[in-house]
Design a protein around this motif. Structure first.
Motif: not given
Length: 205
Positions: A4-21, A32-42
């Protein structure tokens, strides 16, 4: 394993998207799925790719890319099975940078699942309403559950009067529950769509 890709869609300087990510990655680590290795977020940050306003001479549906930045973006997006889009709301819609990034590609998005995390004075819900229309055209299966964060209650700032501060994402507990439900839906739908992805023609070099 569902990638699963965690896509940060804002490129504005000072954006809040990085904090959300950061909040998403920390919170999802106990899913559970992430902890068990069934899914990974990058993290997949649109700002890292330096995409100019769409400059490919051939429509993306043909897959005939000519620029190095397009090939780099294509390879990054194609590597994932599903997406979580993090978007602010700008003037009742989502950022132009995110629309541009979506329009660069076509086949790379198809037969994959997606969810949305939005933020803004009204939770960014109107941005997601418009994003869902784009998802349909790109053949992305968007799940119903979303996370909508309020700038007033789900972020903390050292100086609330300074609009350039990205702040810290400190969502109320019910948002973590919504994120958990959304990830479950994304993983289930992505697994169901896997046979369609397996049948797809490989992307041209």
């Amino acid at each position: 394993m569902t990638r699963i890709a965690l896509i940060v869609g804002s490129t504005r300087p000072g954006r809040r998207g990085s904090a959300v990510a950061r909040w998403v990655l920390d919170t999802a680590a106990t899913h559970p799925a992430v902890a068990a290795g069934r899914a990974v977020l990058d993290l997949l940050d649109v700002a890292d790719f330096g995409l100019p306003l769409l400059d490919e001479p051939v429509p993306a549906a043909f897959g005939a890319y000519t620029h190095p930045h397009t090939h780099r973006w294509s390879a990054a997006v194609a590597a994932f099975d599903a997406y979580v889009f993090i978007t602010p709301e700008y003037n009742h819609s989502f950022p132009a940078a995110l629309k541009n990034a979506l329009d660069y590609l076509h086949a790379e998005w198809q037969d994959k699942a997606a969810g949305f995390i939005s933020y803004g004075t009204n939770g960014g819900t109107r941005a997601v309403e418009q994003l869902r229309q784009v998802m349909g055209e790109l053949r992305i299966a968007d799940v119903p559950t979303q996370v909508a964060l309020s700038m007033f209650t789900d972020f903390t700032f050292t100086d609330p009067r300074d609009p350039t501060q990205p702040g810290t994402c400190t969502p109320a507990p019910h948002h973590a529950d919504a994120l958990d439900r959304m990830l479950k839906e994304i993983i289930a739908w992505s697994e169901a769509l896997a046979p369609l992805r397996a049948q797809a023609q490989p992307l041209s070099a």
